[in-house]
Scaffold this motif. Structure first.
Motif, PDB file in Angstrom:
ATOM      1  N   ALA A 168      -3.768   4.429   5.305  1.00 35.19           N
ATOM      2  CA  ALA A 168      -3.186   3.315   4.571  1.00 35.19           C
ATOM      3  C   ALA A 168      -3.156   2.059   5.437  1.00 35.19           C
ATOM      4  O   ALA A 168      -3.407   0.947   4.958  1.00 35.19           O
ATOM      5  CB  ALA A 168      -1.777   3.678   4.097  1.00 35.19           C
ATOM      6  N   TRP A 181      -0.835  -0.766  -4.264  1.00 37.51           N
ATOM      7  CA  TRP A 181      -2.150  -0.194  -3.999  1.00 37.51           C
ATOM      8  C   TRP A 181      -2.059   1.332  -3.896  1.00 37.51           C
ATOM      9  O   TRP A 181      -1.173   1.845  -3.224  1.00 37.51           O
ATOM     10  CB  TRP A 181      -2.675  -0.754  -2.669  1.00 37.51           C
ATOM     11  N   THR A 215      -4.333   4.871  -3.025  1.00 35.41           N
ATOM     12  CA  THR A 215      -5.568   5.482  -2.549  1.00 35.41           C
ATOM     13  C   THR A 215      -5.543   6.954  -2.972  1.00 35.41           C
ATOM     14  O   THR A 215      -4.598   7.678  -2.665  1.00 35.41           O
ATOM     15  CB  THR A 215      -5.690   5.386  -1.016  1.00 35.41           C
ATOM     16  N   HIS A 216      -6.575   7.380  -3.713  1.00 33.07           N
ATOM     17  CA  HIS A 216      -6.600   8.733  -4.252  1.00 33.07           C
ATOM     18  C   HIS A 216      -7.233   9.700  -3.272  1.00 33.07           C
ATOM     19  O   HIS A 216      -7.885   9.290  -2.300  1.00 33.07           O
ATOM     20  CB  HIS A 216      -7.345   8.745  -5.589  1.00 33.07           C
ATOM     21  N   VAL A 272      -6.536   0.543   5.237  1.00 32.70           N
ATOM     22  CA  VAL A 272      -6.716  -0.227   4.003  1.00 32.70           C
ATOM     23  C   VAL A 272      -6.034  -1.579   4.138  1.00 32.70           C
ATOM     24  O   VAL A 272      -6.600  -2.633   3.810  1.00 32.70           O
ATOM     25  CB  VAL A 272      -6.146   0.553   2.794  1.00 32.70           C
ATOM     26  N   ASP A 319     -11.724  -2.298  -4.546  1.00 30.88           N
ATOM     27  CA  ASP A 319     -12.346  -2.041  -3.243  1.00 30.88           C
ATOM     28  C   ASP A 319     -11.592  -2.868  -2.194  1.00 30.88           C
ATOM     29  O   ASP A 319     -11.484  -4.091  -2.342  1.00 30.88           O
ATOM     30  CB  ASP A 319     -13.823  -2.484  -3.317  1.00 30.88           C
ATOM     31  N   PRO A 320     -11.113  -2.221  -1.143  1.00 31.11           N
ATOM     32  CA  PRO A 320     -10.331  -2.946  -0.133  1.00 31.11           C
ATOM     33  C   PRO A 320     -11.133  -4.055   0.554  1.00 31.11           C
ATOM     34  O   PRO A 320     -10.535  -4.936   1.180  1.00 31.11           O
ATOM     35  CB  PRO A 320      -9.953  -1.878   0.900  1.00 31.11           C
ATOM     36  N   SER A 374      -1.147  10.373   5.256  1.00 30.12           N
ATOM     37  CA  SER A 374      -2.126   9.343   4.929  1.00 30.12           C
ATOM     38  C   SER A 374      -1.741   7.970   5.463  1.00 30.12           C
ATOM     39  O   SER A 374      -2.403   6.976   5.187  1.00 30.12           O
ATOM     40  CB  SER A 374      -2.343   9.274   3.411  1.00 30.12           C
ATOM     41  N   VAL A 388       0.864  -1.180   0.000  1.00 28.46           N
ATOM     42  CA  VAL A 388       0.000   0.000   0.000  1.00 28.46           C
ATOM     43  C   VAL A 388       0.899   1.228   0.000  1.00 28.46           C
ATOM     44  O   VAL A 388       1.704   1.419   0.909  1.00 28.46           O
ATOM     45  CB  VAL A 388      -0.936   0.003   1.227  1.00 28.46           C
ATOM     46  N   GLY A 409     -10.749   9.346  -2.179  1.00 30.59           N
ATOM     47  CA  GLY A 409     -11.145   8.165  -1.423  1.00 30.59           C
ATOM     48  C   GLY A 409     -11.302   6.915  -2.261  1.00 30.59           C
ATOM     49  O   GLY A 409     -11.592   5.852  -1.722  1.00 30.59           O
ATOM     50  N   THR A 410     -11.132   7.017  -3.565  1.00 30.42           N
ATOM     51  CA  THR A 410     -11.202   5.803  -4.385  1.00 30.42           C
ATOM     52  C   THR A 410      -9.839   5.114  -4.396  1.00 30.42           C
ATOM     53  O   THR A 410      -8.815   5.713  -4.072  1.00 30.42           O
ATOM     54  CB  THR A 410     -11.617   6.136  -5.832  1.00 30.42           C
ATOM     55  N   HIS A 411      -9.878   3.826  -4.756  1.00 29.59           N
ATOM     56  CA  HIS A 411      -8.648   3.021  -4.723  1.00 29.59           C
ATOM     57  C   HIS A 411      -8.374   2.413  -6.095  1.00 29.59           C
ATOM     58  O   HIS A 411      -9.304   2.111  -6.835  1.00 29.59           O
ATOM     59  CB  HIS A 411      -8.787   1.870  -3.716  1.00 29.59           C
TER      60      HIS A 411
END
Length: 448
Positions: free
Chosen positions: A366, A405, A407-408, A369, A427-428, A362, A355, A411-413
């Motif tokens: 992370a 991985w 993460t933007h 996630v 999706d985690p 963040s 990740v 909030g999208t991955h």
RNA sequence: GUGGGUAUAGCUCAGUUGGCAGAGCGUCUGGUUGUGGUCCAGAAGGUCGCGGGUUCGAGCCCCGUUACUCACCCCA
């Protein structure tokens, strides 16, 4: 100044190599347990008296002493001195006698542990190495059928490993001893030791050895070699032995036993088992069936699994605990697998997903996630610093971690397969890597 | 335990007649202002196993020693 380089004979593997070893250990354990063998572990040390009980004084046993002891030379004569065990069979015999009241017989156990031998190391020969043993021990008597069963379990275990085809060679001590006695050679151990060199130095030299060192006549040497040259995948060896015309009670008994083992084993594991009347086995506690295993094309490496029947190793007063067992040389196998590239691990770490961090703040998110991925059994690590993505990807690449991985800010991955470069929304809580990427895979090289 | 070979950068190895310590790979940095691998430029990295001797001068020659390695012995 402490030594920092590697110590000869005490192998240590790199993470990627250790994964291969772990695969071997896991495979053996699974197979042994499928056949109902229970696991035990014995202490690393035994008393010298216990280890040398069978008169094997010349064994290269490592003694154990305290550096602060002032009487340091006592160990050789003191039967109560401690030493590291030389194999797992002798400690097991001691364990059985000691715990006989708590064990149910016939007792079947496996035992995977380090053993130590103070020998000069060479390829495939270490001073500290791992053995994987299976044995069955009976109380009073042990049905002969176990001699067959153990050979089959071992054949199944070895077949599951990423190694070349093997040959399980089987002989019988009674057969050999009876035969040599029948032709007038009494130093059975000496004869066997010479016969054991057959493959290495050839029949002519062995014949010379038998005559020079054991005082055999040319006829006796010839007969011994004729016996040793018998090698069949079925029970036809029985007729070949009889054709040599030697009469002896022990020989007849051993011949019948070996016939039974080979008949059953060759039916259950065709092509993997062979009656080989040249097999000697060094350890002198074997009394019947003896086994030795070589990798086809790697005969030089020596035996990678051997054992046999021992009727008198463990005794408690008048009570006897006969046993039969085999020992796989895990370290010898693994070192050959690695040096020949017979199998390799798909990556050097368990991690399946890295990740990344977009910024240092963040990190807690992370971790969240990562926890969601881990809760579904995916091995995950989180980058420690928000370095450039290129560096974070490189971190994964160097270790063989297949997925990265992202993460933007919204909030999208997204998850990227760094081998193909393909990057998809994920999706985690639901994304899963392909099964073959979940844990490191051990891939066997195509056999040459 | 016995006998042979070897020892120079993290790895694999060059090093001429005894005359400034080298290459490839790997590592790190930058080219590349936030998506790696290729490419280009640069950097770091050495008690030449250790101790002694010969020499104006030793990685190189001599003696010793240790480790590693191969074979024997033995064995998984």
């Amino acid at each position: 100044m402490a030594r920092t380089a590697s110590l000869s004979g005490f192998p240590e593997w790199l993470p990627q190599e250790r994964l291969v070893e772990l695969h071997v250990l896991d495979t053996l354990r699974r197979t042994f347990e499928l056949h109902g063998f229970a696991s035990i572990e014995t202490r690393a040390v035994e008393t010298v008296g216990q280890l040398l009980r069978k008169g094997e004084i010349d064994k290269e046993v490592y003694g154990l002493s305290r550096l602060q002891d002032d009487d340091d030379s006592a160990s050789r004569d003191d039967a109560n001195a401690l030493a590291l065990h030389f194999d797992l069979t002798v400690p097991f015999a001691r364990y059985v006698v000691e715990n006989a009241g708590y064990l149910a017989f016939p007792f079947r156990r496996y035992q995977i542990q380090k053993v130590w031998r103070g020998e000069r190391p060479q390829e495939g020969r270490a001073r500290e190495f791992t053995q994987a043993d299976i044995d069955v021990v009976g109380d009073g008597d042990l049905p002969f059928r176990y001699d067959v069963e153990l050979a089959l379990v071992i054949a199944e275990a070895l077949s599951a490993l990423p190694i070349p085809p093997f040959r399980l060679r089987i002989n019988n001590r009674k057969l050999a001893e009876g035969f040599y006695r029948g032709i007038g050679l009494t130093d059975t151990a000496g004869v066997l030791r010479s016969i054991d060199k057959l493959e290495k130095i050839g029949p002519e030299r062995v014949a010379e050895l038998l005559q020079e060192e054991l005082g055999a006549t040319p006829e006796q040497a010839k007969a011994a070699l004729e016996l040793a040259s018998i090698r069949t995948e079925d029970t036809s060896f029985v007729d070949q032995v009889r054709a040599l015309g030697v009469e002896d009670e022990l020989l007849a008994e051993g011949l019948a036993e070996l016939e039974e083992v080979i008949a059953a084993a060759s039916a259950a594991a065709p092509g993997k088992v062979v009656a080989d009347l040249s097999i000697a086995r060094g350890l002198d506690y074997y009394t019947g069936t003896v086994y030795e295993t070589v990798l086809v094309g790697h005969e030089q490496l020596g035996s990678i699994c051997s054992g046999g029947r021992y009727d008198a190793l463990a005794t408690k007063g008048s009570r006897k605990f006969p046993g039969v067992g085999l020992s796989i040389g895990v370290t010898r196998l693994v070192s050959r697998i690695l040096s020949q590239g017979l199998a390799t691990a798909s990556r050097s770490v368990p991690t399946a997903v890295l990740v990344t961090l977009a910024d240092d703040g963040s990190w807690p998110a992370a971790q969240g996630v990562a926890a969601r991925l881990r809760s579904r059994g995916i091995a995950v690590e989180v980058a420690a610093k928000a370095e450039k993505f290129g560096k974070q990807i490189k971190y994964a690449d160097r270790r063989g971690i297949p997925f990265v991985w992202f993460t933007h800010a919204d909030g999208t991955h997204e998850v990227k397969d760094i081998r193909s470069g393909e990057q998809v929304v994920a999706d985690p809580d639901t994304w899963m890597p392909p099964a073959e990427d979940l844990v490191p895979q051990i891939a066997a090289a195509p056999s040459a």
